[in-house]
Design a protein around this motif. Structure first.
Motif, PDB file in Angstrom:
ATOM      1  N   VAL A 100       0.852  -1.194   0.000  1.00 32.22           N
ATOM      2  CA  VAL A 100       0.000   0.000   0.000  1.00 32.22           C
ATOM      3  C   VAL A 100       0.884   1.239   0.000  1.00 32.22           C
ATOM      4  O   VAL A 100       1.736   1.414   0.862  1.00 32.22           O
ATOM      5  N   LYS A 101       0.707   2.083  -0.998  1.00 30.15           N
ATOM      6  CA  LYS A 101       1.471   3.337  -1.102  1.00 30.15           C
ATOM      7  C   LYS A 101       0.580   4.503  -0.686  1.00 30.15           C
ATOM      8  O   LYS A 101      -0.486   4.704  -1.257  1.00 30.15           O
TER       9      LYS A 101
ATOM     10  N   ALA B 130      -7.550   0.550   2.367  1.00 28.82           N
ATOM     11  CA  ALA B 130      -8.938   0.815   2.733  1.00 28.82           C
ATOM     12  C   ALA B 130      -9.584   1.765   1.726  1.00 28.82           C
ATOM     13  O   ALA B 130      -8.937   2.672   1.205  1.00 28.82           O
ATOM     14  N   THR B 131     -10.847   1.535   1.457  1.00 28.52           N
ATOM     15  CA  THR B 131     -11.637   2.440   0.621  1.00 28.52           C
ATOM     16  C   THR B 131     -12.408   3.381   1.551  1.00 28.52           C
ATOM     17  O   THR B 131     -12.484   3.134   2.760  1.00 28.52           O
ATOM     18  N   PHE B 132     -13.003   4.416   0.986  1.00 34.67           N
ATOM     19  CA  PHE B 132     -13.707   5.379   1.832  1.00 34.67           C
ATOM     20  C   PHE B 132     -14.850   4.713   2.596  1.00 34.67           C
ATOM     21  O   PHE B 132     -15.114   5.063   3.745  1.00 34.67           O
ATOM     22  N   SER B 133     -15.520   3.767   1.977  1.00 43.00           N
ATOM     23  CA  SER B 133     -16.608   3.088   2.688  1.00 43.00           C
ATOM     24  C   SER B 133     -16.081   2.316   3.899  1.00 43.00           C
ATOM     25  O   SER B 133     -16.804   2.133   4.873  1.00 43.00           O
TER      26      SER B 133
ATOM     27  N   PHE C  51     -13.519   3.374   5.827  1.00 47.46           N
ATOM     28  CA  PHE C  51     -13.101   4.288   6.896  1.00 47.46           C
ATOM     29  C   PHE C  51     -13.989   5.516   7.045  1.00 47.46           C
ATOM     30  O   PHE C  51     -13.607   6.478   7.720  1.00 47.46           O
ATOM     31  N   ALA C  52     -15.193   5.497   6.504  1.00 52.59           N
ATOM     32  CA  ALA C  52     -16.103   6.647   6.635  1.00 52.59           C
ATOM     33  C   ALA C  52     -16.423   6.936   8.103  1.00 52.59           C
ATOM     34  O   ALA C  52     -16.474   8.099   8.520  1.00 52.59           O
ATOM     35  N   GLY C  53     -16.627   5.884   8.888  1.00 46.71           N
ATOM     36  CA  GLY C  53     -16.913   6.085  10.311  1.00 46.71           C
ATOM     37  C   GLY C  53     -15.774   6.777  11.030  1.00 46.71           C
ATOM     38  O   GLY C  53     -15.994   7.712  11.811  1.00 46.71           O
ATOM     39  N   GLU C  54     -14.555   6.344  10.757  1.00 45.00           N
ATOM     40  CA  GLU C  54     -13.387   6.963  11.382  1.00 45.00           C
ATOM     41  C   GLU C  54     -13.214   8.407  10.900  1.00 45.00           C
ATOM     42  O   GLU C  54     -12.821   9.280  11.668  1.00 45.00           O
TER      43      GLU C  54
ATOM     44  N   LYS D 298      -7.841   7.039   6.639  1.00 47.08           N
ATOM     45  CA  LYS D 298      -7.417   5.968   5.727  1.00 47.08           C
ATOM     46  C   LYS D 298      -6.215   5.216   6.292  1.00 47.08           C
ATOM     47  O   LYS D 298      -6.166   3.982   6.238  1.00 47.08           O
ATOM     48  N   THR D 299      -5.251   5.927   6.837  1.00 43.45           N
ATOM     49  CA  THR D 299      -4.088   5.281   7.437  1.00 43.45           C
ATOM     50  C   THR D 299      -4.512   4.379   8.592  1.00 43.45           C
ATOM     51  O   THR D 299      -4.084   3.225   8.686  1.00 43.45           O
ATOM     52  N   PHE D 300      -5.353   4.906   9.446  1.00 42.57           N
ATOM     53  CA  PHE D 300      -5.833   4.154  10.599  1.00 42.57           C
ATOM     54  C   PHE D 300      -6.517   2.854  10.166  1.00 42.57           C
ATOM     55  O   PHE D 300      -6.207   1.773  10.664  1.00 42.57           O
ATOM     56  N   LYS D 301      -7.427   2.965   9.219  1.00 41.64           N
ATOM     57  CA  LYS D 301      -8.184   1.779   8.790  1.00 41.64           C
ATOM     58  C   LYS D 301      -7.320   0.822   7.976  1.00 41.64           C
ATOM     59  O   LYS D 301      -7.503  -0.388   8.055  1.00 41.64           O
TER      60      LYS D 301
END
Length: 189
Positions: free
Chosen positions: A75-76, A157-160, A162-165, A146-149
């Motif tokens: 993952v970049k 991770a896609t936005f769906s 990590f949207a909650g985060e 995104k990094t967290f998820k």
């Protein structure tokens, strides 16, 4: 410093970003009322903003940069862009808090209204900078979530995902109580 933020408990980060600035305001307001001196708040305002923004963006920096070692190799992530976009709001907030305090403090001490030309030129500079700073903060919210998820899922991770985060980070005073304990667990592993 990154490790201190990553290992800090949620209540410690909350106290740095909200508790201490709130305490300073509670102490300052009676001083303003008793001393009948509104310039006190103009002198204290930059300190409050620096504490809040320093804690808030410092926490973002720690998650966005500090968790990169746990991101999967394939993952970049655009860490340099994140760093630049995080420094811009920091510089903007420092600039705005210090300049506004000095302009209004000077006007109150002299006893006359601020120069309309200076106020107009400040607005002409501040509005575009403010909008760009808001964009940078939203990008940082996106990147940190995104990094967290990505670290949590061990895949991009896609936005769906990590949207909650993203929204928990956006509503920082609430989200810190949920996100930081998970960050602590990630660091312990």
């Amino acid at each position: 410093m990154i490790e201190k933020f990553l290992k800090a408990k949620h209540w410690q980060i909350f106290m740095i970003t909200f508790g201490l600035p709130f305490l300073i305001q509670i102490i300052t307001i009676p001083m303003i009322i008793i001393g009948n001196d509104p310039t006190i708040m103009m002198n204290v305002f930059p300190i409050i903003m620096i504490l809040f923004i320093g804690g808030f963006l410092g926490w973002f920096w720690s998650i966005g940069v500090g968790l990169q070692i746990k991101v999967p190799q394939d993952v970049k992530m655009k860490v340099k862009r994140f760093k630049v976009f995080l420094i811009i709001p920091l510089a903007y907030m420092l600039f705005i808090s210090i300049s506004m305090a000095s302009i209004f403090n000077g006007a109150i001490e002299v006893g006359q209204e601020p120069n309309p030309g200076i106020i107009g030129s400040m607005v002409g500079i501040i509005v575009p900078l403010h909008l760009f700073s808001m964009f940078c903060i939203f990008y940082c919210l996106y990147f940190v979530a995104k990094t967290f998820k990505t670290v949590e899922l061990q895949r991009e991770a896609t936005f769906s995902d990590f949207a909650g985060e993203f929204f928990m980070l956006w509503f920082f005073p609430i989200g810190i109580w949920v996100v930081q304990p998970k960050v602590n667990k990630m660091i312990e592993k």
